[in-house]
Scaffold this active site. Structure first.
Site, PDB file in Angstrom:
ATOM      1  N   HIS A   1       1.424  -8.535 -12.161  1.00 11.83           N
ATOM      2  CA  HIS A   1       1.275  -7.070 -12.208  1.00 11.83           C
ATOM      3  C   HIS A   1      -0.189  -6.687 -12.486  1.00 11.83           C
ATOM      4  O   HIS A   1      -0.711  -5.740 -11.911  1.00 11.83           O
ATOM      5  CB  HIS A   1       2.206  -6.448 -13.251  1.00 11.83           C
TER       6      HIS A   1
ATOM      7  N   HIS B   1       8.516  -2.137  -6.465  1.00 12.60           N
ATOM      8  CA  HIS B   1       8.057  -3.175  -7.393  1.00 12.60           C
ATOM      9  C   HIS B   1       7.796  -4.496  -6.664  1.00 12.60           C
ATOM     10  O   HIS B   1       6.848  -5.218  -6.987  1.00 12.60           O
ATOM     11  CB  HIS B   1       9.042  -3.397  -8.542  1.00 12.60           C
TER      12      HIS B   1
ATOM     13  N   ASP C   1       4.452  -6.834  -6.725  1.00 11.02           N
ATOM     14  CA  ASP C   1       4.439  -8.294  -6.923  1.00 11.02           C
ATOM     15  C   ASP C   1       3.709  -8.988  -5.778  1.00 11.02           C
ATOM     16  O   ASP C   1       2.911  -9.903  -5.986  1.00 11.02           O
ATOM     17  CB  ASP C   1       5.878  -8.845  -6.970  1.00 11.02           C
TER      18      ASP C   1
ATOM     19  N   HIS D   1       7.866 -14.255  -5.374  1.00  8.57           N
ATOM     20  CA  HIS D   1       6.627 -14.987  -5.665  1.00  8.57           C
ATOM     21  C   HIS D   1       6.534 -16.319  -4.923  1.00  8.57           C
ATOM     22  O   HIS D   1       5.501 -16.661  -4.359  1.00  8.57           O
ATOM     23  CB  HIS D   1       6.504 -15.229  -7.165  1.00  8.57           C
TER      24      HIS D   1
HETATM   25 ZN    ZN Z   1       7.106  -8.103 -10.957  1.00  5.53          ZN
END
Ligand code: ZN
Length: 306
Positions: free
Chosen positions: A81, A238, A242, A265
């Site tokens: 973040h 969000h 990321d 991720h």
């Molecule tokens: Zn996150």
């Protein structure tokens, strides 16, 4: 002055908070840094071997959060973040002093990081920036998940889709171009998890610092947080934060379009490793001032410091 020059922040910035996954109190200080320094973490709780560069080949784990580690095994986690805030606010060079192994989660979004960076202001050096220009599409497909990066003029665009069985999330898709101005909904969108996964995450030894203060918790038919969501599409927004944070680990800003469905991720980092390991996919470019492309995110005026 256009954003083709490397930037740092004008003064130091301090943050205090708790690690989402380790639950520990942490102090973090952002310190201005010289051109070509990049984003570098320094673990101030350790005396030696405590420097970790925020680059994709230092990623050691990317389960639920992004974790980087140096050659001595010294790590810092949940950097994404903060890295997303640095990408969007165009901070290229920074020393991040941190007295624990996890970046504070704050409210689960990048809101406070961006607020403080804007309050401090950024400054340009007269050293130009290099960009990664995508030359050829690179794609990874794993079961129903996919991610790709392809050529796109003078901008970074992230097109993200999530698909959940949960009726409050379901299918959300959003595309964000950095040149199109308002990144605040991306910055302000919080990390989230399903109520049914909370125990599972804790059994993995993660999420120990998690609470309704720093994560959206989604039940079968209601959002557990008082006040509900900040945006109807907060979940996918969000995921874009990321993704932007993980792309910051490319070390240079990207001129390209990233499309992702149901990734996270691990998939973004896997794409970066594949994409940046073969020069057929990209070239590093620098722009001379007189040839600035119009309408580029990177050529917009520097935001005034608040
Ligand atoms: Zn996150």
């Amino acid at each position: 002055m256009p954003g083709f020059y490397q930037k740092t922040i004008k003064r130091e910035i301090q943050f205090k908070g708790v690690g989402l996954h380790n639950g520990k109190k942490v102090n973090m200080k952002l310190v201005p840094a010289a051109p070509n320094h990049g984003i570098v973490f320094k673990r101030t709780d350790l005396k030696t071997k405590n420097i970790i560069s925020a680059v994709f080949n230092n990623v050691s784990k990317a389960v639920l959060c992004t974790n980087i580690q140096n050659e001595f095994g010294v790590a810092v986690s949940t950097i994404e973040h903060l890295m997303g805030a640095l990408y969007g606010e165009e901070v290229d060079n920074l020393l991040v002093e941190i007295d624990s192994n996890e970046v504070p989660i704050m409210d689960g979004s990048a809101k406070e990081f961006v607020h403080q960076i804007r309050a401090a202001g950024t400054k340009n050096y007269d050293t130009s920036k290099k960009f990664i220009k995508v030359l050829k599409k690179c794609e990874l497909v794993i079961d129903k998940k996919f991610i790709s990066i392809e050529p796109h003029e003078n901008d970074l665009e992230i097109d993200f889709e999530i698909v959940y069985k949960n009726q409050l999330i379901r299918k959300q898709r959003k595309s964000v171009s950095l040149s199109n101005g308002d990144l605040d909904p991306v910055y302000n969108s919080r990390t989230f998890c399903l109520l049914e996964d909370v125990e599972k995450i804790k059994r993995l030894g993660l999420g120990i610092g998690g609470s309704l203060e720093n994560a959206v918790v989604v039940g079968d038919d209601k959002i557990l947080n008082e006040g509900g969501l900040r945006y109807k599409n907060e979940f996918v927004m969000h995921k874009i934060l990321d993704c932007m944070g993980d792309l910051m680990l490319a070390n240079y800003k990207i001129l390209g379009k990233v499309k992702c469905s149901q990734g996270g991720h691990q998939l973004t980092i896997a794409l970066l490793k594949e994409f940046l390991s073969n020069s057929k996919y990209f070239s590093l470019v620098e722009f001379k001032e007189k040839k600035l492309p119009n309408n580029s995110f990177y050529s917009r005026p520097v935001a005034a410091s608040a």
